[in-house]
Design an enzyme around this catalytic site. Structure first.
Site, mmCIF file in Angstrom:
data_model
loop_
_atom_site.group_PDB
_atom_site.id
_atom_site.type_symbol
_atom_site.label_atom_id
_atom_site.label_comp_id
_atom_site.label_asym_id
_atom_site.label_seq_id
_atom_site.Cartn_x
_atom_site.Cartn_y
_atom_site.Cartn_z
ATOM 1 N N GLY A 162 -16.942 21.244 -7.777
ATOM 2 C CA GLY A 162 -17.062 20.458 -6.853
ATOM 3 C C GLY A 162 -18.301 19.489 -6.717
ATOM 4 C CB THR A 163 -21.738 20.031 -8.418
ATOM 5 O OG1 THR A 163 -21.791 21.340 -7.423
ATOM 6 C CG2 THR A 163 -22.836 19.532 -8.609
ATOM 7 C CG ASN A 175 -22.389 23.773 2.927
ATOM 8 O OD1 ASN A 175 -22.439 22.575 3.196
ATOM 9 N ND2 ASN A 175 -23.377 24.360 2.434
ATOM 10 C CD GLN A 224 -17.602 25.797 1.884
ATOM 11 O OE1 GLN A 224 -16.692 26.524 2.397
ATOM 12 N NE2 GLN A 224 -18.416 26.165 0.817
ATOM 13 C CB SER A 226 -14.803 23.240 -5.323
ATOM 14 O OG SER A 226 -15.369 24.238 -6.321
ATOM 15 C CG HIS A 242 -15.836 28.326 -6.735
ATOM 16 N ND1 HIS A 242 -16.961 29.075 -5.884
ATOM 17 C CD2 HIS A 242 -16.097 27.094 -6.790
ATOM 18 C CE1 HIS A 242 -17.824 28.137 -5.953
ATOM 19 N NE2 HIS A 242 -17.708 27.049 -6.335
ATOM 20 C CB THR A 282 -10.355 18.921 -24.258
ATOM 21 O OG1 THR A 282 -10.254 18.382 -25.330
ATOM 22 C CG2 THR A 282 -9.144 19.794 -24.298
ATOM 23 C CB CYS A 302 -27.680 26.306 -4.804
ATOM 24 S SG CYS A 302 -26.897 25.267 -3.327
HETATM 25 N N1 PLP Z 1 -19.775 20.631 -1.272
HETATM 26 C C1 PLP Z 1 -19.993 21.764 -0.326
HETATM 27 C C2 PLP Z 1 -19.997 21.618 0.975
HETATM 28 C C3 PLP Z 1 -19.909 23.067 -1.050
HETATM 29 O O1 PLP Z 1 -20.008 24.008 0.107
HETATM 30 C C4 PLP Z 1 -20.285 23.495 -2.246
HETATM 31 C C5 PLP Z 1 -20.317 24.736 -2.773
HETATM 32 O O2 PLP Z 1 -21.059 25.403 -2.485
HETATM 33 C C6 PLP Z 1 -20.201 22.205 -3.181
HETATM 34 C C7 PLP Z 1 -19.871 20.948 -2.854
HETATM 35 C C8 PLP Z 1 -20.220 22.365 -4.781
HETATM 36 O O3 PLP Z 1 -19.112 22.877 -5.526
HETATM 37 P P1 PLP Z 1 -19.053 23.788 -6.625
HETATM 38 O O4 PLP Z 1 -19.569 25.217 -6.516
HETATM 39 O O5 PLP Z 1 -17.495 23.837 -7.052
HETATM 40 O O6 PLP Z 1 -19.860 22.973 -7.611
#
Ligand code: PLP
Length: 382
Positions: free
Chosen positions: A70-71, A150, A178, A198, A200, A236, A322
């Site tokens: 997601g990042t 989140n 989220q 994302s 996960h 890839t 984080c």
């Molecule tokens: N954006 C939001 C709102 C999130 O909650 C998160 C993950 O906690 C991310 C982005 C980042 O996603 P990823 O963990 O897949 O890098």
């Protein structure tokens, strides 16, 4: 000890059905760029997953770019869209409640000559549209507002954000990490240009995500190399991860209505019990994703509560994963202008597939005991 996992916004366990799809993809092998049968098998896996992800968010498959997280999707959108903006547009506007994946990417733009402006949020956790309207002008290249926060779970008025941005010709990126897989998401109804998601966060594997890029959008690629992902993301493809994301998307599309209702019922029940505890207050109101609640316990230290709950087998969070462990308190709750005491005593409970009815009274009971113990200690120190 039976453990209770109430941290699904940090990450969700991989659904066994997703695991099986991934195992098949791993066993099959093949590089999707290869022309032989092995390669074509892998290509079919990737393209089927693209269809499933597109269907989950109302996009066309060609609008879906697979990423490593997601990042990465957030960074790709913020940096890639800004890089293609007209020279007269040198401003980006991001909300104060954005995840670090968006906020830090915007900071990079700030270092390269863009003016970065921050939109306020109210105490309810919703971005302030009047403030946004005052900030966005003809020099704005891009606006970034997330779909669901989140930490509080509060759903943001993204369609209104788009309307404001469009009046000045600015693009809109939406962090849907989220929200996707938890509530119905329709990129066309929202009207956004890009949406990050994302795997996960909805029972897929870690380390794979996607970016919706509206047809015709000019976006510079972050990663250079081969022509994968229509030149939008070289490298890839993570075939097994992508297969897992596709499977998770298919399951979410089918299960959002029933699972959403179940989680909302359990979340609301948990909230009633927790808000009855002394000094408890909820952070964030209005429409929220169904699995999340954020509650402050006046005078308590969230980290101490988290550790005590963990010892009792209950996993919660003090905010963004984080941010946990770092000394800084939640920028989201601070951005909502909540008093410091309230920010310091806040816990996030995020429910999911693993949550059972019995977990709700058990969590409230254990937390009540912990709070009582902590208050007795604090009192004896006075
Ligand atoms: N954006 C939001 C709102 C999130 O909650 C998160 C993950 O906690 C991310 C982005 C980042 O996603 P990823 O963990 O897949 O890098």
């Amino acid at each position: 000890m039976e453990r209770i996992y109430l941290d699904h916004n940090a990450t969700t366990p991989v659904d066994p059905r997703v695991f099986d799809v991934m195992a098949t993809a791993l066993r099959s092998g093949g590089n999707p760029s290869s022309l032989h049968a092995f390669g074509q098998g892998a290509r079919a896996t990737v393209e089927n997953a693209r269809q499933d992800v597109a269907a989950l968010i109302g996009a066309t498959p060609a609008e879906v770019v697979f990423t490593g997280s997601g990042t990465e999707a957030d960074n790709m959108a913020i940096l890639g869209l800004a890089a293609m903006a007209q020279p007269s547009r040198r401003k980006v506007v991001v909300s104060v409640i954005e995840h670090h994946a968006v906020a830090a990417a915007a900071e990079v733009l700030g270092e390269s000559g863009f003016e970065v402006q921050t939109v306020r949020a109210g105490q309810d956790g919703v971005v302030d549209l009047a403030d946004l309207r005052a900030l966005v002008d003809e020099r704005t290249a891009l606006v970034a507002v997330m779909l669901a926060n989140n930490e509080t779970g509060v759903i943001q008025p993204v369609a209104e954000v788009v309307e404001i941005a469009r009046q000045k010709g600015a693009l809109v990126h939406c962090d849907g990490v989220q929200a996707t897989g938890k509530i119905p998401v329709d990129v066309n109804a929202l009207g956004i240009d890009t949406l990050a998601l994302s795997a996960h966060k909805f029972y897929g594997p870690q380390g794979v995500g996607a970016l919706y890029v509206k047809h015709g959008t000019r976006m510079k690629a972050l990663l250079r190399g081969g022509p994968q992902e229509r030149n939008r993301r070289a490298g890839t493809e993570n075939v097994a991860g992508i297969a897992g994301l596709g499977a998770a998307a298919r399951l979410a599309a089918a299960e959002i209505p029933t699972e959403g209702q179940r989680l909302e019922r359990l979340r609301d029940a948990l909230e009633v019990l927790l808000l009855a505890l002394p000094g408890a207050e909820r952070n964030g109101s209005g429409p929220r994703i169904p699995n999340t609640t954020n509650i402050s316990f006046d005078g308590a230290e969230a980290e101490s509560l988290l550790m005590a709950l963990d010892l009792a087998g209950i996993a919660v969070s003090t905010g963004a994963a984080c941010a946990a462990g770092a000394v800084s308190s939640s920028h989201v709750l601070r951005g909502m202008h909540l008093p410091t005491r309230r920010v310091q005593g806040s816990l996030r409970f995020s429910l999911g597939h693993a949550t059972r009815d019995a977990d709700i009274p058990r969590t409230a009971e254990v937390l009540a005991e912990i709070l009582e113990r902590h208050r007795a200690v604090a009192h004896s120190r006075r």
